[in-house]
Design a protein around this motif. Sequence first.
Motif, PDB file in Angstrom:
ATOM      1  N   HIS A 197       0.859  -1.179   0.000  1.00 42.33           N
ATOM      2  CA  HIS A 197       0.000   0.000   0.000  1.00 42.33           C
ATOM      3  C   HIS A 197       0.895   1.228   0.000  1.00 42.33           C
ATOM      4  CE1 HIS A 197      -3.437   2.506   1.909  1.00 42.33           C
ATOM      5  NE2 HIS A 197      -3.436   2.598   0.605  1.00 42.33           N
ATOM      6  N   GLU A 198       0.752   2.041  -1.051  1.00 40.99           N
ATOM      7  CA  GLU A 198       1.562   3.241  -1.221  1.00 40.99           C
ATOM      8  C   GLU A 198       0.638   4.424  -1.460  1.00 40.99           C
ATOM      9  OE1 GLU A 198       4.201   2.706  -4.559  1.00 40.99           O
ATOM     10  OE2 GLU A 198       4.843   0.733  -3.886  1.00 40.99           O
ATOM     11  N   LEU A 199       1.046   5.586  -0.956  1.00 41.69           N
ATOM     12  CA  LEU A 199       0.305   6.808  -1.193  1.00 41.69           C
ATOM     13  C   LEU A 199       1.311   7.930  -1.393  1.00 41.69           C
ATOM     14  CD1 LEU A 199      -2.642   7.827  -1.303  1.00 41.69           C
ATOM     15  CD2 LEU A 199      -2.443   8.358   1.133  1.00 41.69           C
ATOM     16  N   PHE A 200       1.198   8.601  -2.541  1.00 39.78           N
ATOM     17  CA  PHE A 200       2.089   9.708  -2.890  1.00 39.78           C
ATOM     18  C   PHE A 200       1.256  10.952  -3.142  1.00 39.78           C
ATOM     19  CE2 PHE A 200       4.655   6.020  -3.595  1.00 39.78           C
ATOM     20  CZ  PHE A 200       5.933   6.415  -3.244  1.00 39.78           C
ATOM     21  N   THR A 201       1.842  12.109  -2.895  1.00 40.97           N
ATOM     22  CA  THR A 201       1.113  13.373  -2.998  1.00 40.97           C
ATOM     23  C   THR A 201       0.572  13.641  -4.395  1.00 40.97           C
ATOM     24  OG1 THR A 201       3.199  14.540  -3.321  1.00 40.97           O
ATOM     25  CG2 THR A 201       2.291  14.517  -1.083  1.00 40.97           C
ATOM     26  N   ASP A 202       1.316  13.228  -5.423  1.00 42.48           N
ATOM     27  CA  ASP A 202       0.873  13.489  -6.798  1.00 42.48           C
ATOM     28  C   ASP A 202       1.593  12.550  -7.757  1.00 42.48           C
ATOM     29  OD1 ASP A 202       3.468  14.582  -7.118  1.00 42.48           O
ATOM     30  OD2 ASP A 202       2.733  16.609  -6.727  1.00 42.48           O
ATOM     31  N   MET A 203       1.232  12.631  -9.029  1.00 41.15           N
ATOM     32  CA  MET A 203       1.809  11.743 -10.040  1.00 41.15           C
ATOM     33  C   MET A 203       3.305  11.980 -10.200  1.00 41.15           C
ATOM     34  SD  MET A 203       1.342   9.161 -11.945  1.00 41.15           S
ATOM     35  CE  MET A 203      -0.414   8.933 -12.201  1.00 41.15           C
ATOM     36  N   THR A 204       3.753  13.218 -10.057  1.00 37.94           N
ATOM     37  CA  THR A 204       5.180  13.510 -10.177  1.00 37.94           C
ATOM     38  C   THR A 204       5.968  12.755  -9.118  1.00 37.94           C
ATOM     39  OG1 THR A 204       4.707  15.683 -11.103  1.00 37.94           O
ATOM     40  CG2 THR A 204       6.899  15.369 -10.146  1.00 37.94           C
ATOM     41  N   ALA A 205       5.493  12.773  -7.871  1.00 37.87           N
ATOM     42  CA  ALA A 205       6.175  12.059  -6.785  1.00 37.87           C
ATOM     43  C   ALA A 205       6.124  10.554  -7.016  1.00 37.87           C
ATOM     44  CB  ALA A 205       5.552  12.425  -5.439  1.00 37.87           C
ATOM     45  N   PHE A 206       4.979  10.049  -7.466  1.00 39.89           N
ATOM     46  CA  PHE A 206       4.839   8.617  -7.723  1.00 39.89           C
ATOM     47  C   PHE A 206       5.776   8.169  -8.841  1.00 39.89           C
ATOM     48  CE2 PHE A 206       2.762   5.080 -10.000  1.00 39.89           C
ATOM     49  CZ  PHE A 206       2.786   4.126  -8.987  1.00 39.89           C
ATOM     50  N   GLU A 207       5.838   8.940  -9.926  1.00 38.70           N
ATOM     51  CA  GLU A 207       6.720   8.586 -11.038  1.00 38.70           C
ATOM     52  C   GLU A 207       8.193   8.668 -10.639  1.00 38.70           C
ATOM     53  OE1 GLU A 207       5.296  11.128 -14.167  1.00 38.70           O
ATOM     54  OE2 GLU A 207       3.722   9.694 -14.732  1.00 38.70           O
ATOM     55  N   ALA A 208       8.548   9.627  -9.798  1.00 44.22           N
ATOM     56  CA  ALA A 208       9.931   9.711  -9.303  1.00 44.22           C
ATOM     57  C   ALA A 208      10.264   8.471  -8.481  1.00 44.22           C
ATOM     58  CB  ALA A 208      10.118  10.977  -8.473  1.00 44.22           C
ATOM     59  N   HIS A 209       9.316   8.010  -7.683  1.00 42.67           N
ATOM     60  CA  HIS A 209       9.513   6.774  -6.911  1.00 42.67           C
ATOM     61  C   HIS A 209       9.722   5.586  -7.849  1.00 42.67           C
ATOM     62  CE1 HIS A 209       8.906   3.427  -4.216  1.00 42.67           C
ATOM     63  NE2 HIS A 209       7.862   3.041  -4.932  1.00 42.67           N
ATOM     64  N   GLN A 210       8.870   5.465  -8.857  1.00 39.57           N
ATOM     65  CA  GLN A 210       8.988   4.348  -9.802  1.00 39.57           C
ATOM     66  C   GLN A 210      10.339   4.374 -10.518  1.00 39.57           C
ATOM     67  OE1 GLN A 210       6.678   1.748 -10.284  1.00 39.57           O
ATOM     68  NE2 GLN A 210       5.913   2.654  -8.395  1.00 39.57           N
ATOM     69  N   ALA A 211      10.794   5.551 -10.896  1.00 43.14           N
ATOM     70  CA  ALA A 211      12.087   5.679 -11.576  1.00 43.14           C
ATOM     71  C   ALA A 211      13.228   5.260 -10.658  1.00 43.14           C
ATOM     72  CB  ALA A 211      12.288   7.107 -12.065  1.00 43.14           C
ATOM     73  N   ARG A 212      13.157   5.684  -9.379  1.00 41.86           N
ATOM     74  CA  ARG A 212      14.204   5.292  -8.434  1.00 41.86           C
ATOM     75  C   ARG A 212      14.224   3.782  -8.233  1.00 41.86           C
ATOM     76  NH1 ARG A 212      15.012   3.388  -3.626  1.00 41.86           N
ATOM     77  NH2 ARG A 212      12.837   3.488  -2.987  1.00 41.86           N
ATOM     78  N   VAL A 213      13.038   3.191  -8.113  1.00 41.23           N
ATOM     79  CA  VAL A 213      12.944   1.746  -7.881  1.00 41.23           C
ATOM     80  C   VAL A 213      13.565   0.965  -9.041  1.00 41.23           C
ATOM     81  CG1 VAL A 213      11.310  -0.179  -7.696  1.00 41.23           C
ATOM     82  CG2 VAL A 213      10.999   1.879  -6.305  1.00 41.23           C
ATOM     83  N   GLN A 214      13.356   1.427 -10.263  1.00 43.58           N
ATOM     84  CA  GLN A 214      13.876   0.714 -11.438  1.00 43.58           C
ATOM     85  C   GLN A 214      15.387   0.515 -11.385  1.00 43.58           C
ATOM     86  OE1 GLN A 214      12.119  -0.741 -13.999  1.00 43.58           O
ATOM     87  NE2 GLN A 214      10.352  -0.265 -12.725  1.00 43.58           N
ATOM     88  N   VAL A 215      16.115   1.471 -10.818  1.00 44.91           N
ATOM     89  CA  VAL A 215      17.579   1.389 -10.801  1.00 44.91           C
ATOM     90  C   VAL A 215      18.144   1.037  -9.425  1.00 44.91           C
ATOM     91  CG1 VAL A 215      17.810   2.956 -12.755  1.00 44.91           C
ATOM     92  CG2 VAL A 215      17.824   3.877 -10.431  1.00 44.91           C
ATOM     93  N   SER A 216      17.253   0.717  -8.477  1.00 43.49           N
ATOM     94  CA  SER A 216      17.695   0.421  -7.112  1.00 43.49           C
ATOM     95  C   SER A 216      18.081  -1.050  -6.962  1.00 43.49           C
ATOM     96  CB  SER A 216      16.575   0.742  -6.120  1.00 43.49           C
ATOM     97  OG  SER A 216      15.514  -0.202  -6.248  1.00 43.49           O
TER      98      SER A 216
END
Length: 119
Positions: free
Chosen positions: A52-71
């Motif tokens: 269960h994840e909750l982010f303030t907006d799509m920009t924050a969510f997409e930044a999270h997804q991008a970080r996860v891809q290279v983590s």
Amino acid sequence: MIELAGELICVSPQEAEVVRAYLPDHVALTREEEGCVLFEVLPVGGGVWTVHELFTDMTAFEAHQARVQVSEWGRATAAIRRNYDVREVADPVEPAAEHVHDHPHEHDHAHHPHGGDAG
């Protein structure tokens, strides 16, 4: 707000061990991200974790997804099945601040002892 909810599904004990090994750092890093409001990954048994994840907006969510891809987490768990739904949700409503009196009507009577109009 953007909400992700679903399951991380391990099909073998080896996959479950990878999740257990990498999850603590992944959770800690995600909770530090700008825009992360909530991030929970909880085991429910049988190699399944609820997510269960909750982010303030799509920009924050997409930044999270991008970080996860290279983590490390992203690379180590790339082959593990995920069943997620992502949707936009309303911002949570914060309760209005209320002024609490010991005697709720005390203030009214102090200014208008007979209940009459002050004007």
